[in-house]
Design a protein around this motif. Structure first.
Motif, PDB file in Angstrom:
ATOM      1  N   PHE A  42       0.831  -1.214   0.000  1.00 19.42           N
ATOM      2  CA  PHE A  42       0.000   0.000   0.000  1.00 19.42           C
ATOM      3  C   PHE A  42       0.863   1.261   0.000  1.00 19.42           C
ATOM      4  O   PHE A  42       0.487   2.287  -0.562  1.00 19.42           O
ATOM      5  CB  PHE A  42      -0.911   0.024   1.237  1.00 19.42           C
ATOM      6  N   LEU A  43       2.011   1.167   0.670  1.00 14.30           N
ATOM      7  CA  LEU A  43       2.867   2.345   0.793  1.00 14.30           C
ATOM      8  C   LEU A  43       3.734   2.583  -0.437  1.00 14.30           C
ATOM      9  O   LEU A  43       4.251   3.684  -0.621  1.00 14.30           O
ATOM     10  CB  LEU A  43       3.801   2.170   1.998  1.00 14.30           C
ATOM     11  N   ALA A  44       3.897   1.535  -1.242  1.00 18.13           N
ATOM     12  CA  ALA A  44       4.900   1.588  -2.308  1.00 18.13           C
ATOM     13  C   ALA A  44       4.837   2.856  -3.173  1.00 18.13           C
ATOM     14  O   ALA A  44       5.861   3.538  -3.319  1.00 18.13           O
ATOM     15  CB  ALA A  44       4.823   0.329  -3.161  1.00 18.13           C
ATOM     16  N   PRO A  45       3.670   3.211  -3.745  1.00 21.67           N
ATOM     17  CA  PRO A  45       3.683   4.388  -4.625  1.00 21.67           C
ATOM     18  C   PRO A  45       4.149   5.650  -3.903  1.00 21.67           C
ATOM     19  O   PRO A  45       4.943   6.425  -4.440  1.00 21.67           O
ATOM     20  CB  PRO A  45       2.206   4.548  -5.040  1.00 21.67           C
ATOM     21  N   PHE A  46       3.685   5.806  -2.662  1.00 22.88           N
ATOM     22  CA  PHE A  46       4.058   6.990  -1.898  1.00 22.88           C
ATOM     23  C   PHE A  46       5.552   6.976  -1.589  1.00 22.88           C
ATOM     24  O   PHE A  46       6.263   7.944  -1.843  1.00 22.88           O
ATOM     25  CB  PHE A  46       3.263   7.046  -0.584  1.00 22.88           C
ATOM     26  N   LEU A  47       6.018   5.848  -1.060  1.00 20.69           N
ATOM     27  CA  LEU A  47       7.420   5.792  -0.625  1.00 20.69           C
ATOM     28  C   LEU A  47       8.389   5.887  -1.790  1.00 20.69           C
ATOM     29  O   LEU A  47       9.447   6.498  -1.663  1.00 20.69           O
ATOM     30  CB  LEU A  47       7.681   4.512   0.172  1.00 20.69           C
ATOM     31  N   ILE A  48       8.017   5.315  -2.931  1.00 21.43           N
ATOM     32  CA  ILE A  48       8.936   5.380  -4.073  1.00 21.43           C
ATOM     33  C   ILE A  48       9.069   6.822  -4.568  1.00 21.43           C
ATOM     34  O   ILE A  48      10.186   7.315  -4.753  1.00 21.43           O
ATOM     35  CB  ILE A  48       8.480   4.424  -5.203  1.00 21.43           C
ATOM     36  N   THR A  49       7.943   7.506  -4.747  1.00 23.01           N
ATOM     37  CA  THR A  49       8.056   8.903  -5.199  1.00 23.01           C
ATOM     38  C   THR A  49       8.763   9.753  -4.137  1.00 23.01           C
ATOM     39  O   THR A  49       9.555  10.640  -4.463  1.00 23.01           O
ATOM     40  CB  THR A  49       6.688   9.548  -5.525  1.00 23.01           C
ATOM     41  N   PHE A  50       8.485   9.447  -2.878  1.00 24.58           N
ATOM     42  CA  PHE A  50       9.158  10.190  -1.803  1.00 24.58           C
ATOM     43  C   PHE A  50      10.669   9.978  -1.878  1.00 24.58           C
ATOM     44  O   PHE A  50      11.445  10.924  -1.817  1.00 24.58           O
ATOM     45  CB  PHE A  50       8.630   9.740  -0.439  1.00 24.58           C
ATOM     46  N   ALA A  51      11.067   8.706  -2.023  1.00 26.00           N
ATOM     47  CA  ALA A  51      12.499   8.389  -2.013  1.00 26.00           C
ATOM     48  C   ALA A  51      13.210   9.042  -3.192  1.00 26.00           C
ATOM     49  O   ALA A  51      14.261   9.666  -3.030  1.00 26.00           O
ATOM     50  CB  ALA A  51      12.696   6.876  -2.044  1.00 26.00           C
ATOM     51  N   VAL A  52      12.604   8.941  -4.383  1.00 33.85           N
ATOM     52  CA  VAL A  52      13.290   9.433  -5.578  1.00 33.85           C
ATOM     53  C   VAL A  52      13.303  10.962  -5.640  1.00 33.85           C
ATOM     54  O   VAL A  52      14.329  11.562  -5.958  1.00 33.85           O
ATOM     55  CB  VAL A  52      12.636   8.851  -6.853  1.00 33.85           C
ATOM     56  N   PHE A  53      12.173  11.588  -5.312  1.00 34.38           N
ATOM     57  CA  PHE A  53      12.065  13.026  -5.575  1.00 34.38           C
ATOM     58  C   PHE A  53      12.151  13.919  -4.344  1.00 34.38           C
ATOM     59  O   PHE A  53      12.208  15.140  -4.464  1.00 34.38           O
ATOM     60  CB  PHE A  53      10.781  13.325  -6.346  1.00 34.38           C
ATOM     61  N   LEU A  54      12.120  13.329  -3.133  1.00 35.98           N
ATOM     62  CA  LEU A  54      12.250  14.179  -1.950  1.00 35.98           C
ATOM     63  C   LEU A  54      13.433  13.785  -1.068  1.00 35.98           C
ATOM     64  O   LEU A  54      14.190  14.641  -0.628  1.00 35.98           O
ATOM     65  CB  LEU A  54      10.947  14.167  -1.126  1.00 35.98           C
ATOM     66  N   ALA A  55      13.607  12.483  -0.814  1.00 38.38           N
ATOM     67  CA  ALA A  55      14.706  12.088   0.077  1.00 38.38           C
ATOM     68  C   ALA A  55      16.041  12.146  -0.656  1.00 38.38           C
ATOM     69  O   ALA A  55      16.981  12.801  -0.208  1.00 38.38           O
ATOM     70  CB  ALA A  55      14.452  10.693   0.641  1.00 38.38           C
ATOM     71  N   PHE A  56      16.116  11.486  -1.794  1.00 42.75           N
ATOM     72  CA  PHE A  56      17.365  11.461  -2.545  1.00 42.75           C
ATOM     73  C   PHE A  56      17.889  12.873  -2.894  1.00 42.75           C
ATOM     74  O   PHE A  56      19.077  13.150  -2.721  1.00 42.75           O
ATOM     75  CB  PHE A  56      17.203  10.593  -3.799  1.00 42.75           C
ATOM     76  N   PRO A  57      17.027  13.782  -3.353  1.00 45.65           N
ATOM     77  CA  PRO A  57      17.524  15.124  -3.697  1.00 45.65           C
ATOM     78  C   PRO A  57      18.254  15.821  -2.563  1.00 45.65           C
ATOM     79  O   PRO A  57      19.197  16.584  -2.816  1.00 45.65           O
ATOM     80  CB  PRO A  57      16.252  15.884  -4.062  1.00 45.65           C
TER      81      PRO A  57
END
Lengths: 332, 275
Positions: A42-57
């Protein structure tokens, strides 16, 4: 309800179902493991976009800040020259940067008190049993949801030299100070004018917060004070103000963060100007740090330098948040 | 008698105060609309209402200056971003409110900590990533980077925690799978917060001018605010057209606010009041 859930959780946690401590062979995975798997699905879509576009940056930005990014290069993964702290060293020697920090503080020093006074005044006006209160409340809140860019553009018209409506209104009462260059064209009035436009736009937000805090104050306190002969002003300073203090502190925090992020209002109204001559250097009267980051990145395309600058901005935000939190905890 | 007279006076003063405040706060928008209806030559006339109102400015910005196209872009970007962001936050909010899983508190703490980071921080690295992915000048570059809305997730979770877990348990006993529980119980019971979050994310993306400016440099992909910013720098002197463009830019959000103000006000202040 949530509290109840919390207790259940603590009770379940030490159970035999924990990950990795599952001893004997079982026909099906444990409930907790199954729950974890579905939860992460359930979390995957949220966490993936978070990781790529908010955490990683956030981490990648540090990488950029430590490298020299050539202005014409678009391949910014790999192939950059490592310059260690040269960007930061340059930044600390950059007059324009320190000036921008100063202008950001100036902006904050104007907008925070003005925003608090405006919000509180609107909340006090609305805190009366009157017809149409709901309509007024909506009218005051509406500008908050609208676009800062548009608001800024409209104010440039209102503030413009010679022909702007506010300039004309001032002329009609005999003040011609702003006629030649307009409110935004003069170093002394540029920042207060930007702040004024912004306060009118944003006051509705603080107003709602103050209003709900004021309505939570028990009426009996005011009645008791009235019996003791306290004047309305005394009642306001002795009862209302202390009891809405948490909101005031919150307004200070978001005002500070807002100042560190200020960009659209400056972009729309002044572009960082007008210039002031400070010891032989031309520096912008509304040159705030948020705008400097944008200018470095977008106009000059110095990605490494802009990244270093935004890291200093982050450090400032964190320091201010920590100080505020300390303050909040001891005061409230 | 004296008492009622004092009450009338007090009420008159209050209404005067409220009305003056409303005029001051709304004046810029009023002036924007009035100017947008003026003849170009009359841009700076001081008439409160134009004697000869015209729709010509709107026609020209929409057709000659491409605002019709920008408007479509804005609608596409803001509504698809709002749709996905709300969907992602609803699914994530559900598990944070109702499920137990490995690392839950750590992940939640990490997500909340990200709220402290100033928005300006993201601009440079996000641009670099988009560029590296080869996404410049595309809808996906305008939409995808902001789909993880932590504040929205927080609102969702707060709301969903108030839905009784017994309802979910009962459905599971009846044989409903996880997805079914989510779709047939959680979503219908969370409609008010879903609507709120949809509106807030729509508003955010409609107004998110800086990011759209950075990832687009071809006119056919401009959103209304970007088009307006470009128009402003290219045609500084065309005030009536600029105001017509401004009207077009704020109209959808103003209309949404008019019909759904309760959701806007509650959604925007909820985090602050509960936090």
């Amino acid at each position: 309800m949530p509290r109840h859930d919390g207790r259940m959780r603590r009770h379940e946690r030490p159970g035999p179902d924990g990950p990795g401590v599952n001893p004997g062979p079982r026909p099906r995975p444990s409930r907790r493991a199954r729950d974890s798997a579905t939860s992460y699905a359930f979390l995957a879509p949220f966490l993936i976009t978070f990781a790529v576009f908010l955490a990683f940056p956030v981490f990648y930005s540090l990488y950029l800040a430590l490298h020299q990014v050539p202005a014409d290069s678009f391949d910014i993964f790999g192939g950059l020259e490592f310059v260690a702290f040269r960007n930061f060293a340059k930044l600390f020697a950059d007059t324009k940067f320190w000036w921008s920090v100063l202008m950001t503080l100036y902006y904050a020093a104007l907008i925070i008190p003005a925003g608090i006074v405006a919000s509180l005044a609107l909340a006090l006006l609305l805190n009366n049993r009157l017809r149409l209160v709901a309509a007024y409340r909506s009218a005051f809140f509406m500008p908050y949801v609208l676009d800062m860019l548009v608001v800024g553009i409209v104010w440039t018209l209102i503030y413009s030299p010679h022909v702007g409506i506010l300039t004309r209104i001032f002329e009609s009462i005999g003040i011609t100070t702003f006629s030649e260059r307009g409110f935004l064209g003069m170093p002394a009035s540029a920042m207060p004018s930007v702040v004024f436009a912004n306060v009118l736009k944003g006051a509705g937000f603080g107003m709602i917060l103050y209003l709900s805090a004021i309505q939570n104050i028990p009426q009996s306190l005011y009645e008791a004070a009235e019996i003791d002969g306290a004047t309305p002003w005394k009642r306001f300073t002795a009862i209302t103000l202390p009891l809405v203090k948490p909101i005031t502190l919150f307004m200070v925090i978001i005002g500070t963060i807002g100042a560190l992020n200020a960009f659209a209002e400056v972009y729309a109204m002044t572009g960082g100007g007008p210039n002031i001559d400070v010891g032989g250097r031309a520096l912008g009267a509304t040159w705030v740090t948020g705008y400097y980051v944008f200018d470095t990145f977008y106009t000059q395309f110095k990605l490494g330098y802009a990244a270093a600058m935004s890291y200093v901005l982050l450090a400032l935000t964190l320091i201010i948040s920590l100080v505020n939190r300390r303050f909040l905890r001891s005061e409230v | 008698m004296v008492r009622t007279r004092a009450a009338v006076l007090r009420r008159t003063l209050l209404y005067t105060g409220l009305t003056v405040a409303a005029i001051v706060v709304l004046f810029p928008f009023f002036w924007m609309v009035v100017t947008a209806f003026k003849e170009p030559g009359q841009a700076f006339s001081q008439e409160i209402f134009p004697s000869d109102p015209t729709l010509e400015n709107f026609r020209r910005v929409l057709t000659d200056y491409g605002f019709a196209r920008y408007f479509v872009n804005s609608v596409v970007v803001a509504s698809s971003a709002a749709l996905f962001a709300t969907f992602f936050a609803t699914m994530a909010g559900y598990v944070f409110a109702k499920k137990e899983f490995v690392g839950k508190d750590k992940v939640f703490g990490f997500l909340l900590a990200s709220l402290m980071i100033p928005g300006m921080m993201y601009v440079v690295p996000q641009f670099a990533i988009i560029n590296w992915l080869g996404w410049m000048n595309s809808y996906k570059a305008m939409i995808i980077p902001h789909l993880a809305n932590v504040f929205g997730l927080f609102l969702m979770r707060q709301y969903m925690m108030t839905i009784p877990s017994e309802l979910l348990e009962a459905a599971k006993i009846d044989g409903a799978g996880e997805w079914q529980v989510f779709r047939t119980i959680m979503v219908p019971l969370s409609i008010p917060i879903i609507a709120t979050l949809f509106l807030l994310t729509f508003q955010f993306h409609w107004n998110n001018f800086l990011w759209q400016l950075i990832v687009t440099n071809v006119e056919r992909l401009y959103t209304v605010p970007v088009g307006l910013a470009m128009f402003k720098s290219a045609h500084e002197e065309l005030y009536t057209l600029k105001m017509a463009g401004s009207c077009i830019s704020v109209l959808p959000i103003a209309a949404l606010f008019f019909f759904a103000q309760r959701y806007f006000i509650e959604g925007m202040t909820m985090g602050a009041l509960k936090g």
